[in-house]
Structures are given as C-alpha cells and as structure tokens.
Scaffold this motif. Structure first.
Motif, short mmCIF file in Angstrom:
data_model
loop_
_atom_site.label_atom_id
_atom_site.label_comp_id
_atom_site.label_asym_id
_atom_site.label_seq_id
_atom_site.Cartn_x
_atom_site.Cartn_y
_atom_site.Cartn_z
N TYR A 1 -0.44 -13.23 6.55
CA TYR A 1 -0.66 -11.76 5.71
C TYR A 1 0.03 -10.72 6.15
N VAL A 2 0.83 -10.07 5.33
CA VAL A 2 1.84 -9.30 5.63
C VAL A 2 1.63 -8.04 4.91
N PHE A 3 1.77 -6.83 5.36
CA PHE A 3 1.58 -5.43 5.04
C PHE A 3 3.00 -5.09 4.73
N LEU A 4 3.02 -4.30 3.52
CA LEU A 4 4.29 -3.43 3.13
C LEU A 4 3.86 -2.17 2.51
N GLY A 5 4.29 -1.26 3.40
CA GLY A 5 3.96 0.29 3.21
C GLY A 5 5.20 0.70 2.24
N LYS A 6 4.80 1.42 1.20
CA LYS A 6 5.77 2.32 0.29
C LYS A 6 5.58 3.83 0.37
N ALA A 7 6.50 4.44 0.50
CA ALA A 7 6.71 5.80 0.23
C ALA A 7 5.86 6.63 1.42
N ALA A 8 4.35 6.64 1.34
CA ALA A 8 3.64 7.30 2.45
C ALA A 8 2.42 6.33 2.79
N ILE A 9 2.33 6.42 4.03
CA ILE A 9 1.19 5.62 4.79
C ILE A 9 0.70 6.44 5.73
N TYR A 10 -0.32 7.03 5.06
CA TYR A 10 -0.84 8.39 5.84
C TYR A 10 -2.28 7.89 6.31
N SER A 11 -2.67 8.39 7.59
CA SER A 11 -3.91 8.45 8.21
C SER A 11 -4.57 6.86 7.95
N ALA A 12 -5.58 6.94 7.10
CA ALA A 12 -6.49 5.54 6.86
C ALA A 12 -5.51 4.52 6.53
N GLY A 13 -4.31 4.92 5.85
CA GLY A 13 -3.27 3.68 5.60
C GLY A 13 -2.70 3.13 6.96
N THR A 14 -2.66 4.11 7.83
CA THR A 14 -1.97 3.68 8.97
C THR A 14 -3.19 2.94 9.86
N LYS B 1 2.21 -6.95 14.53
CA LYS B 1 3.46 -6.07 14.26
C LYS B 1 4.30 -6.93 13.67
N SER B 2 4.50 -8.26 13.66
CA SER B 2 5.37 -9.19 13.23
C SER B 2 5.20 -9.20 11.59
N ASN B 3 4.15 -8.72 11.21
CA ASN B 3 3.74 -8.66 9.65
C ASN B 3 3.56 -7.33 9.25
N ARG B 4 4.28 -6.52 9.85
CA ARG B 4 4.26 -4.70 9.32
C ARG B 4 5.66 -4.81 8.86
N TYR B 5 5.73 -4.23 7.41
CA TYR B 5 6.80 -3.81 6.87
C TYR B 5 7.01 -2.45 6.29
N LEU B 6 7.91 -1.74 6.36
CA LEU B 6 7.95 -0.42 5.38
C LEU B 6 9.14 -0.53 4.53
N THR B 7 9.01 0.22 3.34
CA THR B 7 10.07 0.31 2.54
C THR B 7 11.09 1.63 3.14
N ARG B 8 12.19 1.56 2.80
CA ARG B 8 13.22 2.90 3.42
C ARG B 8 12.60 3.96 2.90
N GLY B 9 12.50 4.91 3.92
CA GLY B 9 12.16 6.30 3.75
C GLY B 9 10.82 6.62 3.76
N THR B 10 9.87 5.48 3.79
CA THR B 10 8.51 5.66 3.96
C THR B 10 8.19 6.47 5.31
N LEU C 1 0.91 -1.13 -0.16
CA LEU C 1 -0.10 0.25 -0.04
C LEU C 1 0.92 1.26 0.05
N SER C 2 0.50 2.16 -0.74
CA SER C 2 0.85 3.78 -0.65
C SER C 2 -0.17 4.48 -0.92
N THR C 3 -0.61 5.46 0.46
CA THR C 3 -1.58 6.24 0.34
C THR C 3 -1.60 7.53 1.28
N LEU C 4 -1.98 8.52 0.86
CA LEU C 4 -2.10 9.86 1.47
C LEU C 4 -3.23 9.83 2.35
N GLY C 5 -3.97 8.94 2.49
CA GLY C 5 -5.00 8.70 3.58
C GLY C 5 -6.41 8.50 2.66
N GLY C 6 -7.43 8.67 3.53
CA GLY C 6 -8.86 8.50 2.97
C GLY C 6 -9.86 8.15 3.97
#
Length: 189
Positions: A76-89, A97-106, A47-52
């Motif tokens: 089931y694993v979460f991968l956040g890319k670039a921006a995970i804002y608001s509703a994305g969070t 927690k063990s299934n939450r990953y982000l890319t560098r700089g997210t 996922l990459s999102t500015l929210g919603g």
C-alpha cells in the motif's frame, strides 16, 4: 525488509484517487475505491489536499494500516500531489516511510491540531471544576493523539520529535525534495 523504490510507471494508474478536503465525503469516496483494491498486489493511493478533519485522516490511515498488517504480501503506497497539508500529512504518516512518495514540487505542511472552543463556567462550583477538567482532558488527549501521529511521521527519518514540536505550532512547510532529504518520504517522482 527493504522494499525497492518504485519506478514512476508504477504510479501511472493509481488505485485510489482523492482530492479536496479531508472530510466524511472523502472517507466515503476512499472506502468505495479502496474496497475493490484488495485484489491487487500494489495499491497506490493518490492524494492532494489543503487539509481537513484529522480524525477522518486517522480513520483512512487505520484502514490502510489494518489492511497492510492483514495482507503483508501486498504493498500500500501513498502518492502526494501538489499539496499535502495538515490532515493529509496525518494520513501519510500511516504509511511506512518506504511507501511514501511525492510528486515534484509538492509541499507538505505539518502543524499542531487546532481547537476553537469557548469555555463558559457557570453554576455550582463543583460543576464548574468538572467542566474545566473535561476541557483540559480533551486538550491533553488531543495532544497525545497529535504526538502519536508526529512519531509515526518521523519514524526512520532524521527529524527529531523535539524539532517537529518546535516547528509545528507555526505551520512547518516542506518541499518534496526537502522531505526526501530529511527521510520523511521514500522518493520524489
């Protein structure tokens, strides 16, 4: 049970790819990609999102939670890319927690739910009281739902509820490594 940290190669071809506003169109796209994924042992949702819409995020999250409980042998694993804002969070908070990953700089952004409502009080006084109480109940329920999400997000981390409640009103931004250091996510890729 401690799950192993997944290598970057596990994220080469995510099962579900989502980007943009968290809305009903995203939910439809999510369901179309998510349904056939149940044949896999590892389901990566990127996922990459500015929210919603936080309620749409909760719907998608409930789908993940439900399938995780129904199929404990699958991951089931979460991968956040670039921006995970608001509703994305909010959506991310439904993953362990063990299934939450982000890319560098997210960047993650955590904030309180917002309301834009005008209350017009007019008519018989008892009707006026009912309208005011109904709005108050809406606010109280929204706060309770919001705080349930915050509790899920911080479970197993070093972040306290008091800290999140203090920072959320001013939009709390965290870089991926900071989120990892606080224990909000498992790893940064």
């Amino acid at each position: 049970m401690t799950l192993p940290i997944l290598p970057a190669s596990a994220f080469k071809a995510p099962t579900v790819l989502l980007s943009g506003a968290v809305d009903y169109a995203m939910y439809k796209d999510f369901r179309q990609q998510f349904e056939p994924a149940h044949e896999q042992d590892l389901v990566v949702i990127e996922l990459s999102t500015l929210g919603g819409d936080p309620e749409v995020a909760r719907m998608m999250g409930e789908d993940v939670r439900y399938h995780s409980e129904m199929n404990p042998e699958k991951r089931y694993v979460f991968l956040g890319k670039a921006a995970i804002y608001s509703a994305g969070t909010t959506f991310m908070s439904f993953f362990a927690k063990s299934n939450r990953y982000l890319t560098r700089g997210t960047r993650l952004m955590i904030h309180e739910r917002k309301m834009d409502k005008h209350l017009h009080v007019q008519g018989p006084l008892t009707t006026c009281v009912a309208a005011v109480k109904a709005t108050l109940h809406e606010i109280e329920t929204s706060i309770a739902i919001q705080n349930e999400g915050f509790a899920n997000l911080i479970l197993g981390s070093s972040v306290t509820m008091e800290e999140v409640l203090q920072r959320a009103p001013a939009n709390w931004y965290l870089e991926a490594e900071e989120a990892r250091g606080l224990g909000l996510i498992e790893a940064v890729l």
